[in-house]
Write a protein that holds these residues in place. Sequence first.
Motif, PDB file in Angstrom:
ATOM      1  N   PRO A 249       4.646 -10.812  16.109  1.00  0.00           N
ATOM      2  CA  PRO A 249       5.235  -9.762  15.279  1.00  0.00           C
ATOM      3  C   PRO A 249       6.756  -9.869  15.296  1.00  0.00           C
ATOM      4  CG  PRO A 249       4.283  -8.835  17.285  1.00  0.00           C
ATOM      5  CD  PRO A 249       3.936 -10.278  17.271  1.00  0.00           C
ATOM      6  N   PRO A 250       7.417  -9.504  14.201  1.00  0.00           N
ATOM      7  CA  PRO A 250       8.869  -9.687  14.087  1.00  0.00           C
ATOM      8  C   PRO A 250       9.709  -8.610  14.769  1.00  0.00           C
ATOM      9  CG  PRO A 250       8.008  -8.804  12.061  1.00  0.00           C
ATOM     10  CD  PRO A 250       6.822  -9.035  12.969  1.00  0.00           C
ATOM     11  N   ASP A 251       9.132  -7.817  15.664  1.00  0.00           N
ATOM     12  CA  ASP A 251       9.848  -6.713  16.301  1.00  0.00           C
ATOM     13  C   ASP A 251      11.039  -7.200  17.129  1.00  0.00           C
ATOM     14  OD1 ASP A 251       7.848  -5.110  15.235  1.00  0.00           O
ATOM     15  OD2 ASP A 251       6.633  -5.220  17.053  1.00  0.00           O
ATOM     16  N   GLY A 252      12.224  -6.717  16.802  1.00  0.00           N
ATOM     17  CA  GLY A 252      13.416  -6.996  17.593  1.00  0.00           C
ATOM     18  C   GLY A 252      13.976  -8.404  17.451  1.00  0.00           C
ATOM     19  N   ILE A 253      13.474  -9.190  16.525  1.00  0.00           N
ATOM     20  CA  ILE A 253      13.967 -10.551  16.339  1.00  0.00           C
ATOM     21  C   ILE A 253      15.160 -10.500  15.398  1.00  0.00           C
ATOM     22  CG2 ILE A 253      13.406 -12.853  15.483  1.00  0.00           C
ATOM     23  CD1 ILE A 253      10.470 -12.238  16.241  1.00  0.00           C
ATOM     24  N   THR A 254      16.305 -11.041  15.847  1.00  0.00           N
ATOM     25  CA  THR A 254      17.528 -10.916  15.056  1.00  0.00           C
ATOM     26  C   THR A 254      17.721 -12.048  14.062  1.00  0.00           C
ATOM     27  OG1 THR A 254      18.777 -12.047  16.780  1.00  0.00           O
ATOM     28  CG2 THR A 254      18.719  -9.642  16.868  1.00  0.00           C
ATOM     29  N   ASN A 255      17.390 -13.272  14.433  1.00  0.00           N
ATOM     30  CA  ASN A 255      17.653 -14.397  13.541  1.00  0.00           C
ATOM     31  C   ASN A 255      16.381 -15.201  13.320  1.00  0.00           C
ATOM     32  OD1 ASN A 255      19.091 -16.096  11.896  1.00  0.00           O
ATOM     33  ND2 ASN A 255      19.808 -17.383  13.568  1.00  0.00           N
TER      34      ASN A 255
END
Length: 134
Positions: free
Chosen positions: A18-24
């Motif tokens: 899941p893309p939670d908290g991914i910045t780049n």
Amino acid sequence: MSEEYDALVCNGTWKLVPPDGITNVVGCRWVYRIKRLSDGSINRFKARLVAKGFHQRPDVDYHETFSPVVKPTTVRLVLSLAVSHRWSLKQLDINNAFLQGHLSETVYMVQPPGFVDRDKPSFVCKLHKAIYGL
């Protein structure tokens, strides 16, 4: 494209997370090439998944770069040795050799166009192994 995609999946190149908290998150795209025989006729059409590594930031997403490349001088030396010793030469093309490169940094990439998981369309690929463009 599906042959290349299957090779990436079978080699454990990424895991969907899941893309939670991914910045780049690095983008990707398919690059197409025509492979030809020595007589110039078309042998096959090849597709390769390439990461848009230009989205990566130095000292944030990676710390160093390295790509082992043979120098033309070395190739000429080996060819001259083969000729002088009358050795036979053969050409070899290793499919998906790049998939053996493990990553030391954590890199996230969008799902490949045309192969987005229907059950997890918003997930991103957490790369375990290097792909072209990084």
